[in-house]
Enzyme design. Structure first.
Site, PDB file in Angstrom:
ATOM      1  N   GLY A 199       0.855  -1.196   0.000  1.00  0.00           N
ATOM      2  CA  GLY A 199       0.000   0.000   0.000  1.00  0.00           C
ATOM      3  C   GLY A 199       0.883   1.235   0.000  1.00  0.00           C
TER       4      GLY A 199
ATOM      5  N   HIS B   3      -8.436   2.294  21.233  1.00  0.00           N
ATOM      6  CA  HIS B   3      -7.482   3.129  21.970  1.00  0.00           C
ATOM      7  C   HIS B   3      -7.902   3.291  23.438  1.00  0.00           C
ATOM      8  CE1 HIS B   3      -5.981   3.767  18.062  1.00  0.00           C
ATOM      9  NE2 HIS B   3      -6.654   4.854  17.733  1.00  0.00           N
TER      10      HIS B   3
ATOM     11  N   ARG C 251      -8.183  10.303  34.241  1.00  0.00           N
ATOM     12  CA  ARG C 251      -8.393  10.947  35.543  1.00  0.00           C
ATOM     13  C   ARG C 251      -8.909   9.910  36.537  1.00  0.00           C
ATOM     14  NH1 ARG C 251      -8.657  16.604  36.000  1.00  0.00           N
ATOM     15  NH2 ARG C 251      -8.017  17.337  33.970  1.00  0.00           N
TER      16      ARG C 251
ATOM     17  N   ARG D 225     -17.674  21.554  23.889  1.00  0.00           N
ATOM     18  CA  ARG D 225     -17.264  20.408  24.715  1.00  0.00           C
ATOM     19  C   ARG D 225     -18.096  19.159  24.418  1.00  0.00           C
ATOM     20  NH1 ARG D 225     -18.352  20.677  29.687  1.00  0.00           N
ATOM     21  NH2 ARG D 225     -16.566  19.489  30.352  1.00  0.00           N
TER      22      ARG D 225
HETATM   23  C1  BG6 Z   1      -6.852   6.947  14.840  1.00  0.00           C
HETATM   24  C2  BG6 Z   1      -8.265   7.283  14.474  1.00  0.00           C
HETATM   25  O1  BG6 Z   1      -6.753   5.593  15.195  1.00  0.00           O
HETATM   26  O2  BG6 Z   1      -6.442   7.753  15.942  1.00  0.00           O
HETATM   27  C3  BG6 Z   1      -8.386   8.745  14.130  1.00  0.00           C
HETATM   28  O3  BG6 Z   1      -8.654   6.486  13.359  1.00  0.00           O
HETATM   29  C4  BG6 Z   1      -7.830   9.603  15.243  1.00  0.00           C
HETATM   30  O4  BG6 Z   1      -9.739   9.097  13.873  1.00  0.00           O
HETATM   31  C5  BG6 Z   1      -6.443   9.125  15.646  1.00  0.00           C
HETATM   32  O5  BG6 Z   1      -7.772  10.927  14.771  1.00  0.00           O
HETATM   33  C6  BG6 Z   1      -5.946   9.866  16.870  1.00  0.00           C
HETATM   34  O6  BG6 Z   1      -4.599   9.600  17.076  1.00  0.00           O
HETATM   35  P1  BG6 Z   1      -3.688  10.627  17.883  1.00  0.00           P
HETATM   36  O7  BG6 Z   1      -2.386   9.900  18.014  1.00  0.00           O
HETATM   37  O8  BG6 Z   1      -3.599  11.863  17.054  1.00  0.00           O
HETATM   38  O9  BG6 Z   1      -4.374  10.871  19.179  1.00  0.00           O
END
Ligand code: BG6
Length: 475
Positions: free
Chosen positions: A5, A230, A337, A455
């Site tokens: 890719g 995440h 937090r 917010r």
């Molecule tokens: C990615 C998401 O995994 O993480 C994105 O697909 C997001 O939408 C990004 O913007 C955020 O990463 P960071 O490292 O900028 O917090």
């Protein structure tokens, strides 16, 4: 190192620049050769031109940059036909000179071609003398079933030890610091439980919208894009028991145990939002999510979500873990937090004593700080809230913080899977989110509109407060 890719966005913005930074700092193995592979007719010079704006090259580094690209070649081929992969194998072999070589394949590709590409790599490009490793990026499916299908396919072809599923949050400084803070300080261990902690708020905020990625984003939404991966990784590192050792599988075993104690998320435990234009705003703020031409008309995909989770185990039962994430908000921020319970038996004037809070700021400006009460200096004995502050830019002035991808790619070279997602972690996370994601889609649950640059929906603050988090207006 094969970048599949090589003509795409991820390659030019992340992978080629990351390889360059590692090369520039002499961190890549000797004798590395990088091969780009894609369908387009292009050359190494084209790869260089596309990636250059993202590579942050100093004038003094030009010669090194030339030698970096001299160690690169490009192979054109399709993703579905074996011929291209045979050509790729021949190109790799040309650099072996008959010696043993290790092969690392980075799939910087859309998920639609994952299956055929991995099959072709397995059938035509595997090295039988050295090691073979595959790096893949999310999305790892859209729900439990599609992810299981992909995992089954991969596990038929590769051993789990060959698979490196990237979650780049695991490469961030402060996320890696969570283990050290928790398990290398006597201070936190004894209070890290439901008796002392009242809630945990994990936040991810971005000040921009989908910026041209609307087509991709709309198929996934913020829960799949950020929360399920995440933020859940951060939750696991915050909540897990101390692993038997700091080796990859001991740690990942503990993370999986946390996930197993979380029941599937219910719609009542979620607040969903979608950003709309701010007519008074400037630039991108003038465009709401639905104004993005790549987003289908009338889409109800959430760009903001708050979810509440209970970890039903001895340590955490009853402590809300609140995960909040959103795009087009008022700032860029990711943090954890940990809010402690009220001090019992307050002897000071009513309401002065605030809850302690331990904050680990992932970005921007990494920091660990603890909100605590102290006597205000002077004649009176008056408790005031202050901070014990370990801001990295004050404490570690000249330290260059590596980018998450730099650490993670280096980990793959050294064979460390600690910061990569194991297949059982993935399926547990999907188990928790799939029913509610299907419900949202089937019932076309309407997200609450919020203005770009704010917010998020006010309902989210009300929800978080009701969950038990003592909100201060600055969060
Ligand atoms: C990615 C998401 O995994 O993480 C994105 O697909 C997001 O939408 C990004 O913007 C955020 O990463 P960071 O490292 O900028 O917090």
């Amino acid at each position: 190192f094969v970048v599949l890719g090589a003509s795409g966005d991820l390659a030019k913005k992340k992978i080629i620049p990351t390889l360059w930074w590692l090369y520039r700092d002499d961190l890549l193995p000797d004798h590395i050769h990088i091969i780009g592979y894609a369908r387009s007719k292009m050359s190494v010079a084209d790869i260089r031109a596309k990636a250059f704006p993202y590579m942050k090259v100093k004038d003094s580094e030009k010669a090194k940059l030339d030698s970096f690209f001299a160690a690169m070649s490009y192979v054109q081929g399709s993703y579905s036909e074996e011929d291209g992969f045979k050509k790729l194998d021949t190109a790799i072999k040309a650099f072996h000179n008959g010696n043993k070589a290790n092969r690392l394949f980075y799939l910087a590709l859309p998920p639609t071609v994952f299956a055929e590409v991995t099959q072709n790599i397995h059938d035509h490009c595997f090295e039988h003398e050295g090691w073979n490793r595959i790096i893949i990026e999310k999305p790892f499916g859209r729900d439990f079933d599609s992810s299981a299908k992909l995992s089954n396919h991969l596990s038929r072809l590769f051993d789990e030890s060959q698979l490196y599923r990237i979650d780049h949050y695991l490469g961030k400084e402060m996320v890696q610091n969570l283990m050290v803070l928790r398990f290398a300080n006597r201070l936190f261990g004894p209070v890290w439980n439901r008796d002392n902690i009242s809630s945990v708020l994990i936040t991810f905020k971005e000040p921009f919208g989908t910026t041209g990625r609307g087509g991709y984003f709309d198929k996934f939404g913020i829960i799949r894009d950020v929360m399920q991966n995440h933020l859940f990784q951060v939750l696991c590192l915050t909540a897990m028991e101390k692993p038997a050792s700091n080796n990859a599988d001991d740690i990942r075993d503990e993370k999986v145990k946390v996930l197993k104690c979380i029941r599937p998320l219910k719609l009542d435990d979620l607040v969903l939002g979608q950003y709309v234009a701010d007519p008074e705003g400037t630039g991108d703020a003038k465009e709401g999510y639905l104004d993005d031409p790549t987003v289908p008309k009338g889409s109800v995909t959430p760009t903001f979500a708050v979810g509440k989770f209970n970890i039903c185990n001895e340590r955490w039962d009853g402590v809300p873990f609140i995960l909040k994430c959103g795009k087009a908000l008022n700032e860029r921020k990711a943090e954890v937090r940990v809010q402690f319970r009220d001090v019992p038996g307050d002897i000071f004037s009513n309401g002065v004593v605030k809850r302690n809070e331990l904050v680990m700021r992932v970005q921007p400006n990494e920091a660990v700080y603890c909100k605590m009460m102290t006597k205000s200096p002077g004649m009176n004995v008056e408790p005031v809230e202050t901070e014990m502050d370990l801001s990295y830019n004050l404490r570690y002035k000249d330290v260059k913080m590596p980018d998450a991808y730099e650490r993670l790619i280096l980990d793959v070279f050294t064979g460390s899977q600690l910061n990569f997602v194991r297949s059982d972690e993935l399926s547990e996370a999907w188990r928790i989110f799939t029913p509610v994601l299907h419900q949202i889609e089937n019932e076309k649950v309407n997200p609450i509109p919020y203005k770009y640059g704010t917010r998020g929906p006010e309902e989210a603050d009300v929800f978080i407060k009701a969950a038990g988090f003592h909100y201060s207006s600055t969060y």
